[in-house]
Scaffold this motif. Structure first.
Motif, PDB file in Angstrom:
ATOM      1  N   SER A 155      19.225  14.244  60.255  1.00 51.70           N
ATOM      2  CA  SER A 155      20.093  14.235  60.680  1.00 51.70           C
ATOM      3  C   SER A 155      21.420  14.478  59.044  1.00 51.70           C
ATOM      4  CB  SER A 155      20.847  13.492  61.509  1.00 51.70           C
ATOM      5  OG  SER A 155      20.893  12.124  60.667  1.00 51.70           O
ATOM      6  N   PHE A 156      19.797  14.208  58.528  1.00 51.53           N
ATOM      7  CA  PHE A 156      19.732  13.706  56.737  1.00 51.53           C
ATOM      8  C   PHE A 156      20.131  15.591  55.865  1.00 51.53           C
ATOM      9  CE2 PHE A 156      17.282  10.297  58.095  1.00 51.53           C
ATOM     10  CZ  PHE A 156      18.534   9.786  58.689  1.00 51.53           C
ATOM     11  N   GLY A 190      23.211  15.691  51.301  1.00 57.17           N
ATOM     12  CA  GLY A 190      24.099  15.920  52.496  1.00 57.17           C
ATOM     13  C   GLY A 190      24.697  15.176  53.528  1.00 57.17           C
ATOM     14  N   ILE A 191      24.185  13.621  52.746  1.00 54.92           N
ATOM     15  CA  ILE A 191      24.913  12.831  54.196  1.00 54.92           C
ATOM     16  C   ILE A 191      26.479  12.737  53.740  1.00 54.92           C
ATOM     17  CG2 ILE A 191      25.041  10.403  54.035  1.00 54.92           C
ATOM     18  CD1 ILE A 191      22.075  10.711  54.091  1.00 54.92           C
ATOM     19  N   ASP A 192      27.161  12.396  55.042  1.00 55.63           N
ATOM     20  CA  ASP A 192      27.979  12.055  54.671  1.00 55.63           C
ATOM     21  C   ASP A 192      28.550  11.200  53.738  1.00 55.63           C
ATOM     22  OD1 ASP A 192      28.733  14.244  56.608  1.00 55.63           O
ATOM     23  OD2 ASP A 192      29.490  13.056  57.514  1.00 55.63           O
ATOM     24  N   ASN A 193      29.800  11.121  52.262  1.00 57.91           N
ATOM     25  CA  ASN A 193      30.296  10.016  52.019  1.00 57.91           C
ATOM     26  C   ASN A 193      29.157   9.802  50.771  1.00 57.91           C
ATOM     27  OD1 ASN A 193      32.773   9.700  52.963  1.00 57.91           O
ATOM     28  ND2 ASN A 193      32.460   7.577  53.601  1.00 57.91           N
ATOM     29  N   SER A 194      27.592  10.549  50.685  1.00 58.34           N
ATOM     30  CA  SER A 194      26.890  10.457  49.670  1.00 58.34           C
ATOM     31  C   SER A 194      27.230   9.743  48.421  1.00 58.34           C
ATOM     32  CB  SER A 194      25.894  11.322  49.853  1.00 58.34           C
ATOM     33  OG  SER A 194      26.309  12.370  49.463  1.00 58.34           O
ATOM     34  N   SER A 195      28.369  10.462  48.024  1.00 58.44           N
ATOM     35  CA  SER A 195      28.890  10.310  46.379  1.00 58.44           C
ATOM     36  C   SER A 195      29.118   8.802  45.937  1.00 58.44           C
ATOM     37  CB  SER A 195      30.445  10.885  46.583  1.00 58.44           C
ATOM     38  OG  SER A 195      31.004  10.762  47.474  1.00 58.44           O
ATOM     39  N   LEU A 196      29.295   8.029  47.223  1.00 52.16           N
ATOM     40  CA  LEU A 196      29.960   7.050  46.964  1.00 52.16           C
ATOM     41  C   LEU A 196      28.102   5.913  46.628  1.00 52.16           C
ATOM     42  CD1 LEU A 196      31.695   5.678  50.050  1.00 52.16           C
ATOM     43  CD2 LEU A 196      32.996   5.830  47.411  1.00 52.16           C
ATOM     44  N   PHE A 197      27.238   6.242  47.156  1.00 55.23           N
ATOM     45  CA  PHE A 197      25.886   6.165  46.308  1.00 55.23           C
ATOM     46  C   PHE A 197      25.756   6.693  45.232  1.00 55.23           C
ATOM     47  CE2 PHE A 197      21.048   6.357  46.612  1.00 55.23           C
ATOM     48  CZ  PHE A 197      21.004   5.442  46.348  1.00 55.23           C
ATOM     49  N   LEU A 198      25.606   7.592  44.555  1.00 52.50           N
ATOM     50  CA  LEU A 198      25.140   7.857  43.458  1.00 52.50           C
ATOM     51  C   LEU A 198      26.288   7.521  42.946  1.00 52.50           C
ATOM     52  CD1 LEU A 198      25.141  11.974  45.093  1.00 52.50           C
ATOM     53  CD2 LEU A 198      23.363  10.298  45.188  1.00 52.50           C
ATOM     54  N   PRO A 243      17.633   8.871  49.131  1.00 54.75           N
ATOM     55  CA  PRO A 243      16.246   8.214  49.308  1.00 54.75           C
ATOM     56  C   PRO A 243      15.701   8.051  50.953  1.00 54.75           C
ATOM     57  CG  PRO A 243      16.461   6.846  47.688  1.00 54.75           C
ATOM     58  CD  PRO A 243      17.501   6.648  48.381  1.00 54.75           C
ATOM     59  N   VAL A 244      15.694   9.254  51.605  1.00 54.61           N
ATOM     60  CA  VAL A 244      15.509   9.592  52.866  1.00 54.61           C
ATOM     61  C   VAL A 244      13.465   9.427  53.288  1.00 54.61           C
ATOM     62  CG1 VAL A 244      15.288  11.582  55.316  1.00 54.61           C
ATOM     63  CG2 VAL A 244      16.980  11.620  53.040  1.00 54.61           C
ATOM     64  N   MET A 265       8.681   4.006  53.178  1.00 55.02           N
ATOM     65  CA  MET A 265       9.983   4.245  53.526  1.00 55.02           C
ATOM     66  C   MET A 265      10.798   5.445  53.765  1.00 55.02           C
ATOM     67  SD  MET A 265      12.635   5.903  51.493  1.00 55.02           S
ATOM     68  CE  MET A 265      14.662   5.502  52.187  1.00 55.02           C
ATOM     69  N   ASN A 266      11.499   4.664  55.815  1.00 53.89           N
ATOM     70  CA  ASN A 266      12.005   5.900  55.854  1.00 53.89           C
ATOM     71  C   ASN A 266      13.922   5.506  56.017  1.00 53.89           C
ATOM     72  OD1 ASN A 266       9.672   7.909  56.851  1.00 53.89           O
ATOM     73  ND2 ASN A 266       8.804   5.787  57.306  1.00 53.89           N
ATOM     74  N   LEU A 267      14.517   6.058  55.828  1.00 55.81           N
ATOM     75  CA  LEU A 267      15.850   5.879  56.612  1.00 55.81           C
ATOM     76  C   LEU A 267      16.152   6.246  57.755  1.00 55.81           C
ATOM     77  CD1 LEU A 267      18.512   5.769  55.478  1.00 55.81           C
ATOM     78  CD2 LEU A 267      19.230   7.646  54.787  1.00 55.81           C
ATOM     79  N   GLU A 268      16.378   5.306  58.224  1.00 58.14           N
ATOM     80  CA  GLU A 268      16.455   5.606  59.994  1.00 58.14           C
ATOM     81  C   GLU A 268      18.261   6.163  60.043  1.00 58.14           C
ATOM     82  OE1 GLU A 268      15.695   1.884  61.300  1.00 58.14           O
ATOM     83  OE2 GLU A 268      13.056   2.163  61.123  1.00 58.14           O
ATOM     84  N   GLU A 269      19.190   6.007  59.725  1.00 59.13           N
ATOM     85  CA  GLU A 269      20.388   6.474  60.021  1.00 59.13           C
ATOM     86  C   GLU A 269      21.822   6.211  58.952  1.00 59.13           C
ATOM     87  OE1 GLU A 269      23.148   6.275  63.508  1.00 59.13           O
ATOM     88  OE2 GLU A 269      20.892   5.600  63.779  1.00 59.13           O
ATOM     89  N   TYR A 270      22.844   6.323  59.317  1.00 58.76           N
ATOM     90  CA  TYR A 270      23.491   6.199  57.960  1.00 58.76           C
ATOM     91  C   TYR A 270      24.968   5.751  58.917  1.00 58.76           C
ATOM     92  CZ  TYR A 270      25.403  10.819  58.015  1.00 58.76           C
ATOM     93  OH  TYR A 270      25.932  11.678  58.370  1.00 58.76           O
ATOM     94  N   SER A 271      25.542   5.604  58.282  1.00 62.75           N
ATOM     95  CA  SER A 271      27.719   5.325  59.296  1.00 62.75           C
ATOM     96  C   SER A 271      28.726   4.892  58.055  1.00 62.75           C
ATOM     97  CB  SER A 271      27.774   4.060  59.637  1.00 62.75           C
ATOM     98  OG  SER A 271      28.904   3.890  59.543  1.00 62.75           O
TER      99      SER A 271
END
Length: 297
Positions: A155-156, A190-198, A243-244, A265-271
């Motif tokens: 879903s990423f 493409g993850i929602d709110n990804s700009s916060l992390f970047l 990173p996914v 490493m594997n990204l499992e989920e986000y909120s």
């Protein structure tokens, strides 16, 4: 001898985990369904084939809200044949320019400025003792982002691959020194709110970059090699995104031998749910202690 080797490897892993959190990986182990303006991510990190210690499993919680990031790292490791669980919690406050190490069991914390953190990383450099006085250089320096090979992962959304092939070699009396890192990372914007992390990562690196450029401990690359700010800029641009997935092979010298291990490493989920303010600050009543007195469980 084995006990000494275990301690040496564990010390290097501790610095590696902190740097991965600051530079690359964002992850969490809490899942919430509501939408909001914050960002919480879920990742599993595994270190395989580590001699004397065995496999290491890491679960890390990283929450970002405005100028503050909370990272909670749970590490499962076997020491002398006994399973150990090590819990680490730290907060980075960009507005204050501080990092806080928090111990909930002892109800205490350590406060460091970014400059003090830089000094600690330099003093605890994983390979410093192996390369004192050595002339070191990156004899292979390939970090390549390939936008054309992007692919959807779960879903990423579309994820872009970045290839790594780094080799660090010594000269003179340390001509036999060699460490390397090869592998691939897939990143999503493409993850929602990804700009916060970047945005948070860019601002954190800007605050840390001046000293880290001359004292890097990036995947075992020691302080003895002079990496310019331009080098870090190029790496940061290549790994733009969350990173996914990632898989690396790392080789580095330890005392009188060379070890090789893998990192996946594997990204499992986000909120994107709202993060409680109490999680983004040191709890009231906690005692401030010196880092030498601070314990991580």
């Amino acid at each position: 001898m084995i006990k000494s080797q275990e301690g040496d490897i564990l010390r290097k892993l501790g610095i590696l985990f902190l740097l991965l959190s600051l530079l690359l990986f964002a992850c969490t182990q809490e899942e919430v369904a509501e939408e909001g303006d914050d960002l919480t991510l879920i990742t599993a990190i595994n270190i395989n084939d580590l001699p004397y210690v065995g496999p290491v499993s890491v679960k890390q919680t990283q929450m970002i809200s405005g100028d503050v990031m909370r990272s909670q790292i749970s590490t499962s490791i076997s020491i002398a044949g006994e399973a150990q669980e090590i819990m680490s919690v730290f907060l980075i406050n960009l507005n204050e320019g501080n990092i806080y190490f928090v111990n909930d069991r002892d109800s205490n914390y350590v406060q460091m400025s970014f400059a003090e953190l830089d000094q600690m990383l330099e003093a605890a450099n994983p390979a410093e003792e192996d390369t004192a006085g050595a002339a070191l250089e990156l004899t292979k320096d390939m970090v390549q982002r390939n936008e054309d090979n992007a692919k959807p992962i779960g879903s990423f959304g579309p994820c872009v691959p970045v290839e790594f092939d780094l080799v660090l070699s010594g000269a003179g009396e340390n001509a036999g020194y060699k460490s390397s890192m090869q592998g691939q990372m897939w990143l999503s914007r493409g993850i929602d709110n990804s700009s916060l992390f970047l945005d948070f990562k860019d601002r954190a690196l800007e605050r840390l970059q001046n000293s880290m450029a001359g004292n890097a401990a990036f995947f075992g690359i020691p302080a003895a090699v002079n990496l310019s700010p331009e080098w870090f800029d190029r790496i940061n641009q290549a790994i733009s995104g969350i990173p996914v997935e990632a898989e690396f092979k790392v080789t580095m010298p330890v005392k009188d031998e060379t070890i090789t291990y893998g990192i996946t490493m594997n990204l499992e989920e986000y909120s994107t749910a709202y993060i409680e303010q109490s999680l983004l600050e040191v709890p009231s009543g906690y005692q401030e202690v010196d880092f030498s007195e601070f314990r991580m469980y």
